[in-house]
Write a protein that holds these residues in place. Structure first.
Motif, PDB file in Angstrom:
ATOM      1  N   PHE A 136      80.330  30.508  53.415  1.00 58.35           N
ATOM      2  CA  PHE A 136      79.741  30.571  54.758  1.00 58.35           C
ATOM      3  C   PHE A 136      78.482  29.711  54.811  1.00 58.35           C
ATOM      4  CE2 PHE A 136      82.822  33.247  56.138  1.00 58.35           C
ATOM      5  CZ  PHE A 136      82.740  34.588  55.795  1.00 58.35           C
ATOM      6  N   ASP A 137      78.379  28.874  55.844  1.00 59.29           N
ATOM      7  CA  ASP A 137      77.211  28.008  55.924  1.00 59.29           C
ATOM      8  C   ASP A 137      76.499  28.076  57.274  1.00 59.29           C
ATOM      9  OD1 ASP A 137      79.122  24.894  56.323  1.00 59.29           O
ATOM     10  OD2 ASP A 137      79.094  26.757  57.456  1.00 59.29           O
ATOM     11  N   TYR A 138      76.956  28.958  58.125  1.00 65.61           N
ATOM     12  CA  TYR A 138      76.301  29.083  59.426  1.00 65.61           C
ATOM     13  C   TYR A 138      76.459  30.521  59.870  1.00 65.61           C
ATOM     14  CZ  TYR A 138      74.699  27.395  64.001  1.00 65.61           C
ATOM     15  OH  TYR A 138      73.975  27.148  65.132  1.00 65.61           O
ATOM     16  N   PHE A 139      75.371  31.094  60.382  1.00 66.92           N
ATOM     17  CA  PHE A 139      75.370  32.512  60.714  1.00 66.92           C
ATOM     18  C   PHE A 139      74.827  32.695  62.125  1.00 66.92           C
ATOM     19  CE2 PHE A 139      76.315  33.760  56.417  1.00 66.92           C
ATOM     20  CZ  PHE A 139      75.808  32.710  55.672  1.00 66.92           C
ATOM     21  N   LEU A 140      75.422  33.649  62.831  1.00 58.46           N
ATOM     22  CA  LEU A 140      75.068  33.834  64.231  1.00 58.46           C
ATOM     23  C   LEU A 140      74.902  35.316  64.532  1.00 58.46           C
ATOM     24  CD1 LEU A 140      77.902  31.852  64.006  1.00 58.46           C
ATOM     25  CD2 LEU A 140      76.996  31.163  66.212  1.00 58.46           C
ATOM     26  N   TRP A 141      74.105  35.600  65.537  1.00 60.39           N
ATOM     27  CA  TRP A 141      73.993  36.949  66.084  1.00 60.39           C
ATOM     28  C   TRP A 141      74.373  36.905  67.564  1.00 60.39           C
ATOM     29  CZ3 TRP A 141      73.188  41.491  63.625  1.00 60.39           C
ATOM     30  CH2 TRP A 141      72.669  41.435  62.321  1.00 60.39           C
ATOM     31  N   TYR A 142      75.188  37.891  67.954  1.00 62.57           N
ATOM     32  CA  TYR A 142      75.612  38.031  69.337  1.00 62.57           C
ATOM     33  C   TYR A 142      75.235  39.417  69.830  1.00 62.57           C
ATOM     34  CZ  TYR A 142      78.603  33.870  68.994  1.00 62.57           C
ATOM     35  OH  TYR A 142      79.072  32.586  68.845  1.00 62.57           O
ATOM     36  N   LYS A 143      74.983  39.488  71.119  1.00 63.97           N
ATOM     37  CA  LYS A 143      74.697  40.750  71.802  1.00 63.97           C
ATOM     38  C   LYS A 143      75.857  41.038  72.744  1.00 63.97           C
ATOM     39  CE  LYS A 143      71.168  42.535  75.018  1.00 63.97           C
ATOM     40  NZ  LYS A 143      69.911  42.153  75.720  1.00 63.97           N
ATOM     41  N   LYS A 144      76.278  42.289  72.773  1.00 63.22           N
ATOM     42  CA  LYS A 144      77.450  42.606  73.594  1.00 63.22           C
ATOM     43  C   LYS A 144      77.264  43.927  74.327  1.00 63.22           C
ATOM     44  CE  LYS A 144      82.481  43.048  73.401  1.00 63.22           C
ATOM     45  NZ  LYS A 144      82.499  44.230  74.269  1.00 63.22           N
ATOM     46  N   TYR A 145      77.613  43.892  75.615  1.00 60.02           N
ATOM     47  CA  TYR A 145      77.683  45.108  76.415  1.00 60.02           C
ATOM     48  C   TYR A 145      79.148  45.521  76.522  1.00 60.02           C
ATOM     49  CZ  TYR A 145      72.903  43.976  77.813  1.00 60.02           C
ATOM     50  OH  TYR A 145      71.562  43.692  77.821  1.00 60.02           O
ATOM     51  N   VAL A 190      75.286  46.411  71.733  1.00 61.60           N
ATOM     52  CA  VAL A 190      75.878  46.273  70.396  1.00 61.60           C
ATOM     53  C   VAL A 190      75.615  44.857  69.904  1.00 61.60           C
ATOM     54  CG1 VAL A 190      77.990  46.329  69.030  1.00 61.60           C
ATOM     55  CG2 VAL A 190      77.645  47.995  70.869  1.00 61.60           C
ATOM     56  N   TYR A 191      75.151  44.736  68.683  1.00 61.63           N
ATOM     57  CA  TYR A 191      74.832  43.436  68.099  1.00 61.63           C
ATOM     58  C   TYR A 191      75.828  43.132  66.980  1.00 61.63           C
ATOM     59  CZ  TYR A 191      70.546  43.489  70.746  1.00 61.63           C
ATOM     60  OH  TYR A 191      69.643  43.507  71.784  1.00 61.63           O
ATOM     61  N   PHE A 192      76.429  41.952  67.092  1.00 61.71           N
ATOM     62  CA  PHE A 192      77.389  41.508  66.088  1.00 61.71           C
ATOM     63  C   PHE A 192      76.803  40.363  65.286  1.00 61.71           C
ATOM     64  CE2 PHE A 192      81.223  43.834  66.971  1.00 61.71           C
ATOM     65  CZ  PHE A 192      81.135  44.179  68.301  1.00 61.71           C
ATOM     66  N   CYS A 193      77.007  40.457  63.999  1.00 58.92           N
ATOM     67  CA  CYS A 193      76.679  39.379  63.083  1.00 58.92           C
ATOM     68  C   CYS A 193      77.972  38.582  62.855  1.00 58.92           C
ATOM     69  CB  CYS A 193      76.186  40.006  61.794  1.00 58.92           C
ATOM     70  SG  CYS A 193      76.070  38.931  60.398  1.00 58.92           S
ATOM     71  N   ALA A 194      77.873  37.259  62.760  1.00 55.67           N
ATOM     72  CA  ALA A 194      79.046  36.426  62.514  1.00 55.67           C
ATOM     73  C   ALA A 194      78.693  35.338  61.514  1.00 55.67           C
ATOM     74  CB  ALA A 194      79.550  35.807  63.811  1.00 55.67           C
ATOM     75  N   ALA A 195      79.690  34.909  60.771  1.00 52.62           N
ATOM     76  CA  ALA A 195      79.508  33.833  59.795  1.00 52.62           C
ATOM     77  C   ALA A 195      80.633  32.821  59.949  1.00 52.62           C
ATOM     78  CB  ALA A 195      79.504  34.407  58.380  1.00 52.62           C
ATOM     79  N   SER A 196      80.292  31.575  59.684  1.00 53.36           N
ATOM     80  CA  SER A 196      81.254  30.496  59.890  1.00 53.36           C
ATOM     81  C   SER A 196      81.559  29.793  58.575  1.00 53.36           C
ATOM     82  CB  SER A 196      80.667  29.486  60.881  1.00 53.36           C
ATOM     83  OG  SER A 196      81.441  28.319  60.922  1.00 53.36           O
TER      84      SER A 196
END
Lengths: 113, 114
Positions: free
Chosen positions: B30-39, B87-93
């Motif tokens: 994994f070389d890129y990481f993101l945070w998303y917010k979700k309702y 709700v907060y999601f962590c993601a990796a690419s």
């Protein structure tokens, strides 16, 4: 306004019927993705497409099919072979090159009765 | 097997205090990481990201920290506001031969108490 649209917001189908979920984007993004979200689980990748006329299976592709005939459109068909189709479906797109940020549509809630 | 894990399903914080959301990953590719917010019943909204060549990225009230040796990242929100409740999601690419794939955690539900 640029963005990703998914229609409809809510969809009901009888068991055994195929159903197609729409995803359209006007962001000029090359890559498009379909995810499924179930309660208590993260987003799981169904299919993705990097360019027109090409797509790849994700982790849970069984029972689903896609097409990518146009850059702007990436419809998902939920077939009768999908054992548990009731879920929230999310479409996303990304510009290849540059940062790896995906942008999501509003989602479609599919309920199979 | 879950490659991106968020071990805290929920978090409650008082308004004005710091919220710290954690995420662990297993794949060193994994070389890129993101945070998303979700309702509920909406698509995730991109919040902030970080490349693996950095250890910190800041955007207003949001800061993401990356510890590659521990395969751990965290999202700090300060000061927390009631509108941050989501709700907060962590993601990796990961870059594959067939293109980029993204892997998501199971999410952390943040409640900011007024």
């Amino acid at each position: 306004d640029g963005g990703i649209t998914q229609s409809p917001k809510y969809l009901f189908r009888k068991e055994g019927q195929n159903v197609t979920l729409s995803c359209e984007q006007n962001l000029n993004h090359d890559a498009m993705y379909w995810y499924r979200q179930d309660p208590g689980q993260g987003l799981r990748l169904i299919y993705y497409s990097q360019i027109v006329n090409d797509f790849q299976k994700g982790d849970i592709a069984e029972g689903y099919s896609v097409s990518r005939e146009k850059k702007e459109s990436f419809p998902l068909t939920v077939t009768s072979a999908q054992k548990n189709p009731t879920a929230f479906y999310l479409c996303a797109s990304r510009m290849t090159g540059g940062t790896d940020t995906q942008y999501f549509g509003p989602g479609t809630r599919l309920t199979v009765l | 097997d879950q490659q991106v894990k968020q071990n805290s399903p929920s978090l409650s914080v008082q308004e004005g205090r710091i919220s710290i959301l954690n995420c662990d990953y297993t794949n060193s590719m994994f070389d890129y990481f993101l945070w998303y917010k979700k309702y509920p019943a909406e698509g995730p909204t991109f919040l902030i990201s970080i490349s693996s060549i950095k250890d910190k990225n800041e955007d207003g009230r949001f800061t993401v920290f990356l510890n590659k040796s521990a395969k751990h990242l965290s999202l700090h929100i300060v000061p927390s506001q009631p509108g941050d409740s989501a709700v907060y999601f962590c993601a990796a690419s990961a870059h594959l031969n067939t293109g980029n794939q993204f892997y998501f955690g199971t999410g952390t539900s943040l409640t900011v108490i007024p």
